[in-house]
Design a protein around this motif. Structure first.
Motif, PDB file in Angstrom:
ATOM      1  N   ASP A  71     -26.779   4.672 -51.300  1.00  0.00           N
ATOM      2  CA  ASP A  71     -25.630   3.752 -50.903  1.00  0.00           C
ATOM      3  C   ASP A  71     -25.605   2.639 -52.081  1.00  0.00           C
ATOM      4  O   ASP A  71     -26.591   1.926 -52.331  1.00  0.00           O
ATOM      5  CB  ASP A  71     -25.626   3.017 -49.523  1.00  0.00           C
ATOM      6  CG  ASP A  71     -25.456   4.186 -48.573  1.00  0.00           C
ATOM      7  OD1 ASP A  71     -24.828   5.352 -48.606  1.00  0.00           O
ATOM      8  OD2 ASP A  71     -25.957   3.870 -47.347  1.00  0.00           O
ATOM      9  N   THR A  73     -22.603  -1.017 -53.173  1.00  0.00           N
ATOM     10  CA  THR A  73     -21.898  -1.919 -52.477  1.00  0.00           C
ATOM     11  C   THR A  73     -20.953  -2.522 -53.504  1.00  0.00           C
ATOM     12  O   THR A  73     -21.201  -2.550 -54.440  1.00  0.00           O
ATOM     13  CB  THR A  73     -22.762  -3.152 -51.907  1.00  0.00           C
ATOM     14  OG1 THR A  73     -21.944  -4.122 -51.108  1.00  0.00           O
ATOM     15  CG2 THR A  73     -23.343  -3.792 -52.870  1.00  0.00           C
ATOM     16  N   GLN A  77     -18.433  -3.964 -49.109  1.00  0.00           N
ATOM     17  CA  GLN A  77     -18.164  -2.926 -48.384  1.00  0.00           C
ATOM     18  C   GLN A  77     -19.440  -1.959 -48.922  1.00  0.00           C
ATOM     19  O   GLN A  77     -19.659  -1.883 -50.189  1.00  0.00           O
ATOM     20  CB  GLN A  77     -16.921  -2.447 -49.047  1.00  0.00           C
ATOM     21  CG  GLN A  77     -16.444  -0.713 -48.161  1.00  0.00           C
ATOM     22  CD  GLN A  77     -15.234  -0.471 -48.791  1.00  0.00           C
ATOM     23  OE1 GLN A  77     -14.476  -1.346 -49.524  1.00  0.00           O
ATOM     24  NE2 GLN A  77     -14.821   0.702 -48.562  1.00  0.00           N
ATOM     25  N   VAL A  78     -20.077  -1.138 -48.055  1.00  0.00           N
ATOM     26  CA  VAL A  78     -20.916   0.212 -48.221  1.00  0.00           C
ATOM     27  C   VAL A  78     -19.851   1.366 -49.012  1.00  0.00           C
ATOM     28  O   VAL A  78     -19.081   1.634 -48.383  1.00  0.00           O
ATOM     29  CB  VAL A  78     -21.236   0.646 -47.223  1.00  0.00           C
ATOM     30  CG1 VAL A  78     -22.488   1.783 -47.520  1.00  0.00           C
ATOM     31  CG2 VAL A  78     -22.401  -0.622 -46.433  1.00  0.00           C
ATOM     32  N   ASP A 167     -27.350  -2.378 -53.428  1.00  0.00           N
ATOM     33  CA  ASP A 167     -27.182  -3.173 -52.243  1.00  0.00           C
ATOM     34  C   ASP A 167     -28.308  -4.082 -51.859  1.00  0.00           C
ATOM     35  O   ASP A 167     -29.378  -3.497 -51.126  1.00  0.00           O
ATOM     36  CB  ASP A 167     -26.562  -2.514 -51.000  1.00  0.00           C
ATOM     37  CG  ASP A 167     -26.070  -3.433 -49.986  1.00  0.00           C
ATOM     38  OD1 ASP A 167     -26.068  -4.687 -50.135  1.00  0.00           O
ATOM     39  OD2 ASP A 167     -25.819  -2.854 -48.738  1.00  0.00           O
ATOM     40  N   ASN A 170     -29.301  -4.684 -47.982  1.00  0.00           N
ATOM     41  CA  ASN A 170     -29.640  -3.640 -47.127  1.00  0.00           C
ATOM     42  C   ASN A 170     -31.203  -3.425 -47.217  1.00  0.00           C
ATOM     43  O   ASN A 170     -31.774  -2.697 -48.249  1.00  0.00           O
ATOM     44  CB  ASN A 170     -29.047  -2.263 -47.790  1.00  0.00           C
ATOM     45  CG  ASN A 170     -29.298  -0.877 -46.836  1.00  0.00           C
ATOM     46  OD1 ASN A 170     -30.158  -0.874 -46.133  1.00  0.00           O
ATOM     47  ND2 ASN A 170     -28.380   0.004 -46.766  1.00  0.00           N
TER      48      ASN A 170
END
Length: 262
Positions: A71, A73, A77-78, A167, A170
């Motif tokens: 993932d 970012t 927003q992911v 990210d 996270n």
């Protein structure tokens, strides 16, 4: 020759092919695979299940292509990203179109699962194939340079546009990423992650904040600079393909924390 292929999108199912995958790796790369590294990348990844396409001649595994979920970012927003991993074909089965077929199968599943993009760091030999045959965009302007903190402003004078990136918010992703076997990472502050390597620091991720680093220590860091720059250690080839066309014009910030996975 008659080939059959199989798509695997489950960690549990992939584990049943582990022995064959490790054997193919040793044939393709002429070295042994670190099993703990394979389990970390494919089994322990907190972002989800890998997508792996396997090619067999009879019962013998002769081809492998995979992506692991990774993932990113953008503006909080992911973004559902994936990292291209371990492209390998048995030495006796080269130039049969196996790699391209396996990759296309994987990308088809990725689109069905609504992944936004795949990215990766192909070497100079494989990059043209990704570009011509798999519709990747290849960026060859990046290099890994060796400098000290005093040289930072020479290479990073202005902040670039906001972009897709790792990210830092996270925690589960960071904890997994910094637990890579046989590596010594340290998060010095919220925007700076480093790895000790041969007496210097690899800058794994940064947000233009280097105050926690000593002035005289050598740093390895990614930068866009002239290839003839005396501080260049090696070229850093970065590529990607967007599945979500609504995002295709967004810039991506490559970093060692994205590439230093396998």
């Amino acid at each position: 020759m008659s080939y059959s292929t199989k798509i695997v999108n489950s960690k549990l199912e992939l584990m049943s092919y582990k022995t064959q995958i490790i054997h193919l790796f040793s044939l393709a790369f002429e070295k042994d695979m670190d099993e703990s590294l394979w389990e970390w990348a494919f089994m322990e990844n907190p972002c989800g299940d890998p997508i792996v396409s396997l090619c067999f001649e009879g019962d013998v595994l002769v081809g492998h292509y995979a992506i692991i979920p990774y993932d990113l970012t953008y503006q909080g927003q992911v973004i559902k990203g994936s990292l291209s991993m371990t492209t390998m074909v048995h030495p006796e089965h080269h130039k049969k179109g196996i790699f391209v077929e396996l990759a296309q199968q994987v990308y088809g599943v990725a689109e069905e699962l609504e992944y936004d993009l795949v990215f990766g760091f192909p070497n100079k030999n494989s990059a043209p194939g990704f570009e011509r045959k798999l519709d990747w965009v290849i960026d060859k302007e990046y290099h890994v340079i060796k400098i000290t903190k005093n040289d930072i402003n020479q290479y990073f004078s202005e902040l670039g546009p906001e972009s897709l990136r790792f990210d830092l918010n996270n925690k589960e992703l960071i904890d997994w990423r910094l637990s890579k076997p046989n590596c010594n990472y340290e998060q010095l502050n919220d925007g700076l992650i480093v790895k000790e390597f041969e007496g210097s620091l690899d800058i794994m991720h940064h947000e233009r904040e280097f105050s926690d680093i000593n002035d005289d220590i050598n740093l390895s860091i990614i930068s866009k600079c002239a290839p003839e720059d005396s501080n260049v250690l090696f070229d850093y080839v970065f590529g990607y393909r967007f599945f979500n066309q609504d995002l295709k014009n967004l810039p991506i910030t490559p970093s060692l924390i994205l590439s230093d996975v396998f």
